[in-house]
Scaffold this motif. Structure first.
Motif, mmCIF file in Angstrom:
data_model
loop_
_atom_site.group_PDB
_atom_site.id
_atom_site.type_symbol
_atom_site.label_atom_id
_atom_site.label_comp_id
_atom_site.label_asym_id
_atom_site.label_seq_id
_atom_site.Cartn_x
_atom_site.Cartn_y
_atom_site.Cartn_z
ATOM 1 N N ASP A 1 -10.243 2.718 0.305
ATOM 2 C CA ASP A 1 -9.884 2.824 -0.738
ATOM 3 C C ASP A 1 -10.673 1.624 -1.780
ATOM 4 O O ASP A 1 -11.321 2.104 -2.968
ATOM 5 N N THR A 2 -10.874 0.591 -1.467
ATOM 6 C CA THR A 2 -11.126 -0.497 -2.129
ATOM 7 C C THR A 2 -12.515 -1.036 -1.815
ATOM 8 O O THR A 2 -13.284 -1.462 -2.712
ATOM 9 N N HIS B 1 0.774 -0.985 0.031
ATOM 10 C CA HIS B 1 0.034 -0.039 -0.145
ATOM 11 C C HIS B 1 0.829 1.206 -0.076
ATOM 12 O O HIS B 1 1.762 1.278 0.683
ATOM 13 N N ALA C 1 -7.678 11.404 5.971
ATOM 14 C CA ALA C 1 -8.912 10.860 4.824
ATOM 15 C C ALA C 1 -10.298 10.660 5.520
ATOM 16 O O ALA C 1 -11.169 10.866 4.958
ATOM 17 N N ASP D 1 -6.528 1.115 3.177
ATOM 18 C CA ASP D 1 -7.019 0.114 2.196
ATOM 19 C C ASP D 1 -8.457 -0.134 2.045
ATOM 20 O O ASP D 1 -9.114 -0.220 0.874
#
Length: 361
Positions: A253-254, A34, A56, A250
């Motif tokens: 993001d995914t 990552h 974030a 992660d």
């Protein structure tokens, strides 16, 4: 889940809801790839991937500031203690089916020294129930979604009314948003639009986002700063937390972008299961990507029957059974996520039908 069940599940070709996690080696290799893995290691939560995660998350929720915590239980105790101290009041509104009341061994009262005012029964409480209270309040807590009630969400208009009622009286509204990402997807609105209704929002990273653990509380900068002493008092400072932070990034993001699709898939699956005799779906149209199914029998009977079925057919459907609020029935949860990429709705419905039709040994 006991060791035998875990071994049976590991050997299944079909997993309906929640596959077993990959090995530690696979997980660490994925996290090492990552982009945040090149950051400096955080020092007691300062800097590195933790700082990146705080930025974030606060941006995604539209809040001024956020603070990472290793455990959601303690994070929310800090929140409520801070509100109680600021308002010189120990009364906190919670739902009796909330995680705070069922799964934390009485921490809100025995560890935090607060007084729980329990509102609601089998469904989320509304603004009218709040307005009927006459006692002073330190805060109002709403779990989104209310897992133990069937992953139920309050009607969005009623949630907005609760927010307006709290702000009109200057009472802090806190969202227990362990599944806030899923709740926003269920409402069909952005996380920021949902979070804007509350003064503070707690989110988890290891449920719908598949992280290793960890949580965050977001709110105004002043409020987040007020939590830092409580974090120290409750022993919430790890020397470093970068693996948790990278895994959370992660997931943001995914998996976060896929949750609306999982909600749609859960509703399609529920519609198919509603056609099966011998099974009740609650709620009939899921509010999020998760729901309950109720089956005739006791939890122990159904668990033993399911283990035999899974061992024979290599199909794992339910991680466990518990009492349902209907005599003679037990409840299991279904949560749609990445595992559902590997089967069609028709295949999933057929697998559950086979289990219902299977004869007890």
């Amino acid at each position: 889940m006991n060791r035998s069940d875990r071994e049976i599940k590991q050997g299944c070709d079909f997993v309906l809801s929640r596959p077993l996690p990959p090995s530690a080696a696979e997980t660490l290799a994925r996290l090492a790839a990552h982009p945040a893995a090149v950051d400096a290691i955080d020092d007691y939560g300062a800097g590195g991937a933790v700082a990146r995660l705080e930025q974030a998350t606060t941006a995604k929720l539209g809040k001024q500031a956020g603070l990472f915590f290793i455990k959601g239980v303690t994070a929310q105790l800090y929140v409520l203690r801070a509100y109680a101290q600021a308002r010189a009041c120990r009364n906190v509104v919670i739902h009796p089916l909330s995680h705070m009341d069922i799964d934390e061994a009485g921490a809100i009262e025995r560890s935090a020294g607060l007084t729980a005012i329990r509102l609601g029964r089998h469904a989320p409480f509304g603004a009218k129930a709040l307005a009927a209270l006459t006692e002073p309040l330190a805060a109002v807590v709403i779990e989104l979604p209310l897992r133990r009630a069937g992953f139920l969400l309050p009607d969005l208009d009623d949630l907005r009314a609760i927010s307006a009622w709290c702000r009109g009286l200057g009472i802090p509204l806190h969202f227990d948003g362990a599944r806030l990402w899923e709740a926003a997807a269920g409402y069909g609105i952005s996380e920021a639009e949902l979070a804007a209704l509350a003064d503070s929002v707690y989110v988890s990273y290891y449920k719908g986002l598949g992280g290793l653990g960890g949580a965050m509380v977001t709110g105004t900068q002043a409020f987040i700063d007020s939590l830092r002493p409580w974090k120290t008092r409750y022993g919430g400072d790890l020397f470093t937390a970068y693996p948790y932070a990278i895994a959370a990034l992660d997931g943001l993001d995914t998996l976060a972008p896929r949750l609306r699709g999982f909600v749609a898939r859960a509703r399609a699956l529920a519609a198919g299961l509603n056609e099966l005799p011998g099974l009740l779906v609650h709620p009939a149209r899921p509010h999020t990507n998760a729901f309950q199914v109720w089956l005739a029998g006791t939890p122990s009977e159904l668990a033993a029957r399911h283990a035999r079925f899974a061992a024979e057919h290599k199909r794992w459907l339910f991680d466990g059974f518990s009492e349902a609020p209907l005599a003679g029935h037990a409840m299991a949860e279904i949560q749609l996520g990445p595992a559902s990429d590997h089967y069609t709705i028709a295949e999933a419905v057929e697998a559950v039908r086979q289990f219902i039709d299977a004869k007890a040994a």
